[in-house]
Design a protein around this motif. Structure first.
Motif, PDB file in Angstrom:
ATOM      1  N   PHE A 186       0.830  -1.208   0.000  1.00 42.88           N
ATOM      2  CA  PHE A 186       0.000   0.000   0.000  1.00 42.88           C
ATOM      3  C   PHE A 186       0.864   1.257   0.000  1.00 42.88           C
ATOM      4  N   GLU A 187       1.881   1.238   0.862  1.00 46.07           N
ATOM      5  CA  GLU A 187       2.744   2.416   1.011  1.00 46.07           C
ATOM      6  C   GLU A 187       3.480   2.728  -0.286  1.00 46.07           C
ATOM      7  N   LEU A 236       1.020   4.105  -2.775  1.00 47.86           N
ATOM      8  CA  LEU A 236       0.620   5.479  -2.454  1.00 47.86           C
ATOM      9  C   LEU A 236       1.748   6.451  -2.824  1.00 47.86           C
ATOM     10  N   ALA A 270      -5.775  -5.098  12.208  1.00 52.28           N
ATOM     11  CA  ALA A 270      -4.332  -4.938  12.286  1.00 52.28           C
ATOM     12  C   ALA A 270      -3.693  -6.226  12.762  1.00 52.28           C
ATOM     13  N   LEU A 271      -2.648  -6.571  12.070  1.00 48.01           N
ATOM     14  CA  LEU A 271      -1.948  -7.799  12.391  1.00 48.01           C
ATOM     15  C   LEU A 271      -0.971  -7.487  13.521  1.00 48.01           C
ATOM     16  N   THR A 272      -1.211  -8.134  14.670  1.00 50.47           N
ATOM     17  CA  THR A 272      -0.332  -7.861  15.795  1.00 50.47           C
ATOM     18  C   THR A 272       0.436  -9.119  16.160  1.00 50.47           C
ATOM     19  N   LYS A 296       4.988   8.894   7.395  1.00 48.38           N
ATOM     20  CA  LYS A 296       3.554   9.188   7.308  1.00 48.38           C
ATOM     21  C   LYS A 296       2.719   7.922   7.213  1.00 48.38           C
ATOM     22  N   TYR A 297       3.181   7.002   6.377  1.00 52.73           N
ATOM     23  CA  TYR A 297       2.386   5.795   6.120  1.00 52.73           C
ATOM     24  C   TYR A 297       3.197   4.555   6.474  1.00 52.73           C
ATOM     25  N   PRO A 298       3.295   4.242   7.762  1.00 55.00           N
ATOM     26  CA  PRO A 298       4.153   3.124   8.168  1.00 55.00           C
ATOM     27  C   PRO A 298       3.512   1.788   7.807  1.00 55.00           C
ATOM     28  N   LYS A 299       4.400   0.851   7.494  1.00 57.27           N
ATOM     29  CA  LYS A 299       3.943  -0.487   7.165  1.00 57.27           C
ATOM     30  C   LYS A 299       3.930  -1.334   8.423  1.00 57.27           C
ATOM     31  N   CYS A 323      -1.704  -1.390   9.050  1.00 55.10           N
ATOM     32  CA  CYS A 323      -0.358  -1.360   9.634  1.00 55.10           C
ATOM     33  C   CYS A 323      -0.143  -2.574  10.546  1.00 55.10           C
ATOM     34  N   GLU A 324       1.022  -3.165  10.412  1.00 58.84           N
ATOM     35  CA  GLU A 324       1.350  -4.318  11.240  1.00 58.84           C
ATOM     36  C   GLU A 324       2.009  -3.833  12.539  1.00 58.84           C
TER      37      GLU A 324
END
Lengths: 75, 419
Positions: free
Chosen positions: A9-10, A13, A57-59, B137-140, B167-168
């Motif tokens: 995604f990052e 973007l 969110a994957l934790t 800004k847009y952390p993975k 976000c992980e």
């Protein structure tokens, strides 16, 4: 075996931002601009979809020996 | 007149004051806190010093029997909590506190240590803005160094899930208070470097200053400073900053705050993507409009509207040249023709005979002129030419008697002799 090397995604973007900025700089031929435009719209859709359909969110927890395990926190 | 009876002796007054102090219930057992100054440890084992705060000071004495029970070594500047009685030392007239028990004032001493470390690290440049990294800004993937149980981690996870679920999160469970917490935090910060994290949150929930103390430890500060990942400190407290806050790339007042700084809001990002789409469309529309306009400008040019005009202009030029050429040719022809006609009309060509006549006449005239000039004509009229020895005689002086002469006459020559 889904799409190989799917862009994150990052990355998408950042790519989208870059294309729009480049187009706005005006230094592009029409053919290239059309191509970039299409690419930008595709990227925007991908980003949009990914964010809208994001799963929880994957934790993970990093254990003492450095491996990753699923982390569930009781609420 | 024993007026002197009115006057008290110094010892009487001092004794009275001592009695007053000693009989006061409040002064029998005083709980006092302050900072040690003018500290002297006497060879007898008694300790003499003062206890002070910003405004006031009181002398203190701790006898050796009590001093022996101390569980720390008091030094100049130590923050202490003491219990004792206040009384007067008659020899000097000073009032002082006789200390039974003395404890280190943990918080006070922590504060001193905090101030010192803060100053030292600041001087060393650990807090410099120039060293601070921007938070992506847009952390993975985000790392969290904190306790694996408790409110802090829950707040961070739920906030990230709510705001930016793609976000992980990697949790690095760590001790966050008590002995060993600082080194555990350091170990986890170092470990986090191996997990391709975009941002690292280091923190814990709120607590007393002692609870938060690991975040004021030098090793933690240095680990955060050294860490290659952009860090957000998140120590739940209200007023003061921890050293970790100063050295981190970004400071959040709470774990929830840290999560909010670490990730964008999904809705904002979606909105931003929409804006990019709009900009993208706009820029391409502008480009097409611009090119369209340019094309219109070009196609509406006169030359494309009336292409024959190019030909017309050229034709005109050609005509002009042709005209000039004709004119020049004609001129040339006329000149030549005139010359030719001049030649053809000249006498030579027209009446060559006449020319001969003229020449003949002229010849005859010359001949007749020649005749008149000829000596023979003169001789014909009766004259003679006298010659002596072949030479014409022009004077009598050239002659003498007996000279033989030759006479040329019209019809012949004759020899004569001078008499």
């Amino acid at each position: 075996m889904a799409e190989k090397k799917e862009k994150s995604f990052e990355e998408n973007l950042a790519n989208l931002e870059e294309i729009v900025k480049k187009l706005e700089s005006g230094d592009v031929s029409l053919d290239e601009a059309m191509e970039k435009f299409n690419e930008a719209m595709k990227l925007a859709k991908q980003c949009d979809d990914k964010l809208k359909n994001a799963e929880k969110a994957l934790t993970k927890i990093v254990t003492e020996n450095g491996s990753l395990e699923d982390f569930e926190i009781d609420s | 007149m024993n007026n002197n009876d009115k006057y008290l002796s110094v010892s009487a007054l001092t004794g009275y004051l001592k009695y007053k102090f000693d009989s006061d219930e409040h002064l029998k057992c005083v709980f006092l806190k302050g900072e040690i100054s003018n500290f002297k440890s006497h060879s007898s084992g008694h300790l003499y010093f003062s206890i002070k705060d910003e405004k006031s000071k009181i002398n203190a004495i701790m006898f050796s029997m009590n001093a022996k029970k101390l569980n720390f070594v008091p030094v100049e500047g130590s923050k202490v909590l003491v219990v004792g009685k206040v009384s007067v030392y008659e020899a000097t007239g000073n009032y002082q506190i006789y200390i039974d028990e003395m404890l280190e004032d943990g918080v006070g001493n922590l504060y001193i240590a905090y101030e010192k470390l803060k100053n030292d690290l600041q001087k060393e440049g650990l807090f410099d803005e120039a060293h601070k990294k921007a938070i992506p800004k847009y952390p993975k993937r985000i790392g969290v160094v904190t306790a694996s149980t408790g409110a802090a981690i829950k707040d961070i996870i739920s906030t990230i899930k709510r705001r930016y679920p793609i976000c992980e999160i990697l949790v690095f469970p760590s001790l966050v208070q008590g002995d060993g917490a600082a080194s555990d935090i350091v170990k986890n910060i170092e470990k986090a470097e191996n997990y391709e994290l975009d941002t690292l949150i280091v923190g814990r929930g709120g607590g007393s200053i002692e609870d938060l103390w690991p975040f004021n430890e030098e090793i933690v500060a240095r680990a955060i400073y050294k860490c290659g990942i952009p860090t957000i400190s998140a120590v739940g407290h209200e007023v003061d900053f921890t050293i970790a806050d100063f050295v981190a790339d970004h400071r959040a007042p709470t774990p929830t705050g840290a999560a909010e700084i670490a990730v964008p809001n999904k809705l904002d990002v979606l909105n931003y993507i929409d804006q990019l789409k709009i900009r993208n469309k706009k820029v391409i529309r502008n480009k097409i409009d611009f090119l369209n306009q340019k094309l219109n400008d070009i196609t509406s040019k006169y030359i494309l509207q009336k292409p024959m005009s190019i030909f017309e202009v050229k034709e005109q030029i050609f005509d002009n040249i042709l005209e000039k050429l004709k004119h020049n040719m004609l001129n040339l022809y006329n000149q030549k023709e005139k010359k030719y006609s001049n030649i053809m009309t000249s006498v030579v060509f027209k009446e060559p005979i006449k020319l001969l006549d003229i020449k003949t006449n002229k010849y005859l005239q010359i001949i007749s002129k020649l005749e008149t000039l000829s000596p023979f004509a003169t001789i014909k009229r009766g004259y003679a030419i006298v010659k002596k020895e072949g030479k014409v005689v022009k004077s009598i002086k050239d002659l003498k008697s007996k000279d033989k002469l030759l006479l040329n006459l019209n019809d012949g020559n004759v020899d004569v002799e001078v008499i």
